[in-house]
Design a protein around this motif. Structure first.
Motif, mmCIF file in Angstrom:
data_model
loop_
_atom_site.group_PDB
_atom_site.id
_atom_site.type_symbol
_atom_site.label_atom_id
_atom_site.label_comp_id
_atom_site.label_asym_id
_atom_site.label_seq_id
_atom_site.Cartn_x
_atom_site.Cartn_y
_atom_site.Cartn_z
ATOM 1 N N SER A 253 -4.839 -38.375 -26.914
ATOM 2 C CA SER A 253 -5.676 -37.220 -27.237
ATOM 3 C C SER A 253 -5.531 -36.904 -28.727
ATOM 4 O O SER A 253 -5.007 -37.719 -29.495
ATOM 5 N N TYR A 254 -5.974 -35.728 -29.120
ATOM 6 C CA TYR A 254 -5.859 -35.352 -30.528
ATOM 7 C C TYR A 254 -5.467 -33.887 -30.687
ATOM 8 O O TYR A 254 -6.094 -32.994 -30.090
ATOM 9 N N PHE A 255 -4.434 -33.631 -31.426
ATOM 10 C CA PHE A 255 -4.122 -32.289 -31.942
ATOM 11 C C PHE A 255 -3.760 -32.480 -33.413
ATOM 12 O O PHE A 255 -3.084 -33.460 -33.748
ATOM 13 N N PRO A 256 -4.183 -31.559 -34.272
ATOM 14 C CA PRO A 256 -3.899 -31.738 -35.699
ATOM 15 C C PRO A 256 -2.405 -31.736 -36.008
ATOM 16 O O PRO A 256 -1.968 -32.332 -36.994
ATOM 17 N N PHE A 257 -1.601 -31.080 -35.162
ATOM 18 C CA PHE A 257 -0.176 -30.899 -35.484
ATOM 19 C C PHE A 257 0.714 -31.934 -34.819
ATOM 20 O O PHE A 257 1.937 -31.876 -34.950
ATOM 21 N N THR A 258 0.149 -32.861 -34.042
ATOM 22 C CA THR A 258 0.959 -33.943 -33.462
ATOM 23 C C THR A 258 0.279 -35.287 -33.712
ATOM 24 O O THR A 258 -0.945 -35.381 -33.777
ATOM 25 N N GLU A 259 1.080 -36.331 -33.863
ATOM 26 C CA GLU A 259 0.550 -37.685 -34.063
ATOM 27 C C GLU A 259 1.603 -38.699 -33.660
ATOM 28 O O GLU A 259 2.675 -38.712 -34.276
ATOM 29 N N PRO A 260 1.390 -39.508 -32.620
ATOM 30 C CA PRO A 260 0.220 -39.447 -31.760
ATOM 31 C C PRO A 260 0.249 -38.230 -30.835
ATOM 32 O O PRO A 260 1.304 -37.623 -30.645
ATOM 33 N N SER A 261 -0.916 -37.931 -30.253
ATOM 34 C CA SER A 261 -1.030 -36.800 -29.332
ATOM 35 C C SER A 261 -1.388 -37.319 -27.942
ATOM 36 O O SER A 261 -2.062 -38.340 -27.820
ATOM 37 N N MET A 262 -0.928 -36.569 -26.957
ATOM 38 C CA MET A 262 -1.222 -36.967 -25.576
ATOM 39 C C MET A 262 -1.507 -35.748 -24.722
ATOM 40 O O MET A 262 -0.831 -34.725 -24.843
ATOM 41 N N GLU A 263 -2.485 -35.919 -23.853
ATOM 42 C CA GLU A 263 -2.689 -34.922 -22.831
ATOM 43 C C GLU A 263 -1.948 -35.414 -21.586
ATOM 44 O O GLU A 263 -1.851 -36.612 -21.360
ATOM 45 N N VAL A 264 -1.409 -34.491 -20.810
ATOM 46 C CA VAL A 264 -0.618 -34.889 -19.646
ATOM 47 C C VAL A 264 -1.341 -34.434 -18.385
ATOM 48 O O VAL A 264 -1.737 -33.269 -18.271
ATOM 49 N N ASP A 265 -1.534 -35.368 -17.465
ATOM 50 C CA ASP A 265 -2.213 -35.070 -16.196
ATOM 51 C C ASP A 265 -1.219 -35.232 -15.048
ATOM 52 O O ASP A 265 -0.306 -36.050 -15.120
ATOM 53 N N ILE A 266 -1.431 -34.441 -13.990
ATOM 54 C CA ILE A 266 -0.646 -34.679 -12.760
ATOM 55 C C ILE A 266 -1.608 -35.071 -11.649
ATOM 56 O O ILE A 266 -2.790 -34.712 -11.667
ATOM 57 N N GLY A 267 -1.078 -35.807 -10.668
ATOM 58 C CA GLY A 267 -1.908 -36.246 -9.546
ATOM 59 C C GLY A 267 -2.122 -35.100 -8.566
ATOM 60 O O GLY A 267 -1.222 -34.300 -8.305
ATOM 61 N N TRP A 268 -3.342 -35.012 -8.047
ATOM 62 C CA TRP A 268 -3.618 -34.005 -7.015
ATOM 63 C C TRP A 268 -4.847 -34.416 -6.227
ATOM 64 O O TRP A 268 -5.485 -35.435 -6.526
ATOM 65 N N ASN A 269 -5.154 -33.632 -5.225
ATOM 66 C CA ASN A 269 -6.368 -33.856 -4.442
ATOM 67 C C ASN A 269 -7.368 -32.772 -4.799
ATOM 68 O O ASN A 269 -7.167 -31.592 -4.504
#
Ligand code: PHE
Length: 357
Positions: A253-269
């Motif tokens: 993902s992208y955030f100006p204040f982090t590099e590299p950036s990541m979005e975190v997902d959890i599994g669900w139904n």
């Protein structure tokens, strides 16, 4: 001779002894020694007696008056003591009785989630840091590598306040990330903090409130890698959702204040809302390696130190964890909602280390 005096003596003493309370005793006193009392009357009539009787009868009557006065006094002391003793018994407080139940308050689900986050991250060695709700534009944006006119500012729907602080416009903080800056400015690395707190954005609909909460995390040390970030967040999410097998996915993902950036997902139904099952993914937090510019902005040498940061919405994870369908009642102070969703303040925030599944 003086039979009437002897009779009066015995009946009077009997009457005094029989007085069962102070009132009855006083009536007896008045009937004997009062203005129209029996003995008073006999004393007044003394003048009519024959002179030779006068002296002896007078002495008897005076003697009787002294005896009656003494008997009245001692009876009064006894009755007074009895009255006090009776009052002490009747007014005694039984301290062994349990107190009547008091209405107990409860913990709002937001407070509960913040307590749980502090417990889980606390066990990993994080301390809690805090910052002001009213921030400077510099702390909230510029120092986080979001210069003026950067498009990322448009995503934040910022509330600007009148006035300038330290050469910078004042804002209601749009995220908890400015406390990263404040912590790095005041604390030498290594740093391990979480930042729970209020955040503000000019956005209001079914899933957005102008006031909401985030919990930030910041780790600065030597030799910190993306693997530390991943391990830390996987451990946290599995502990928080109490599910050792919770699937966790990291997505670029992208955030100006982090590099590299990541979005975190959890599994669900997606259909049932069940966490950890069903093959759908749900975005839950933003994260990344702290951008070298951000370290440099706070005077930390990026060649020597590095680290990771993350931020998540507190309402969002609370709704997911407890199956709360709507965001708006969080701030309504509706007692029916609170009775249903709030927590006992006596229930300690549990630390499900390694998950409970
Ligand atoms: N501050 C970001 C937001 O509000 C979240 C975030 C924090 C992302 C820290 C990366 C690192 O969306």
């Amino acid at each position: 001779m003086d039979d009437d005096i002897a009779t009066l003596r015995s009946t009077s003493l009997a009457g005094i002894a029989a007085a069962s309370d102070l009132r009855a005793l006083d009536e007896t006193r008045v009937s004997l020694l009062g203005k129209a009392g029996t003995l008073t009357r006999l004393l007044k009539e003394l003048g009519r007696a024959a002179p030779e009787q006068h002296r002896a009868r007078g002495a008897h009557l005076n003697h009787l008056r002294d005896d009656l006065t003494e008997a009245l006094d001692s009876r009064r002391v006894i009755l007074e003591e009895a009255a006090i003793a009776a009052r002490l018994v009747s007014e005694r407080i039984d301290i062994t009785l349990p107190p009547p139940p008091e209405p107990a308050g409860s913990l709002h689900p937001i407070s509960r989630t913040l307590d749980e986050m502090a417990a889980i991250f606390g066990a990993m060695g994080f301390a809690v840091a805090e910052g002001p709700d009213i921030e400077t534009d510099w702390h909230n944006f510029s120092a986080l590598n979001i210069p003026s006119h950067h498009p990322a500012r448009d995503d934040h729907d910022t509330f600007y306040l009148p006035g300038i602080a330290g050469g910078s416009p004042r804002v209601l903080r749009t995220h908890t990330s400015p406390v990263q800056i404040r912590t790095m400015l005041t604390q030498a690395p290594p740093i391990r903090v979480i930042v729970p707190g209020r955040t503000f954005r000019a956005d209001h609909d079914a899933t957005h409130s102008p006031l909401f909460h985030q919990c930030e995390g910041l780790v600065i040390d030597r030799n910190i890698t993306l693997a530390h970030l991943k391990g830390c967040l996987i451990d946290f999410l599995r502990a928080f959702f109490d599910l050792a097998t919770l699937p966790v996915r990291f997505r670029a993902s992208y955030f100006p204040f982090t590099e590299p950036s990541m979005e975190v997902d959890i599994g669900w139904n997606r259909k049932t809302g069940e966490i950890g099952a069903g093959g759908d993914w749900l975005e839950i937090l933003g994260s990344g390696m702290v951008h070298p510019n951000v370290l440099a902005n706070t005077g930390i040498d990026p060649r020597e130190w590095q680290g990771f940061a993350f931020g998540m919405g507190v309402e969002r994870v609370t709704m997911l964890k407890h199956g709360i369908p709507d965001l708006r009642p969080f701030y309504d102070s509706d007692l029916r909602w609170l009775r249903h969703y709030a927590f006992s303040p006596l229930l300690p925030a549990m630390l499900h280390e390694g998950g409970g599944a």
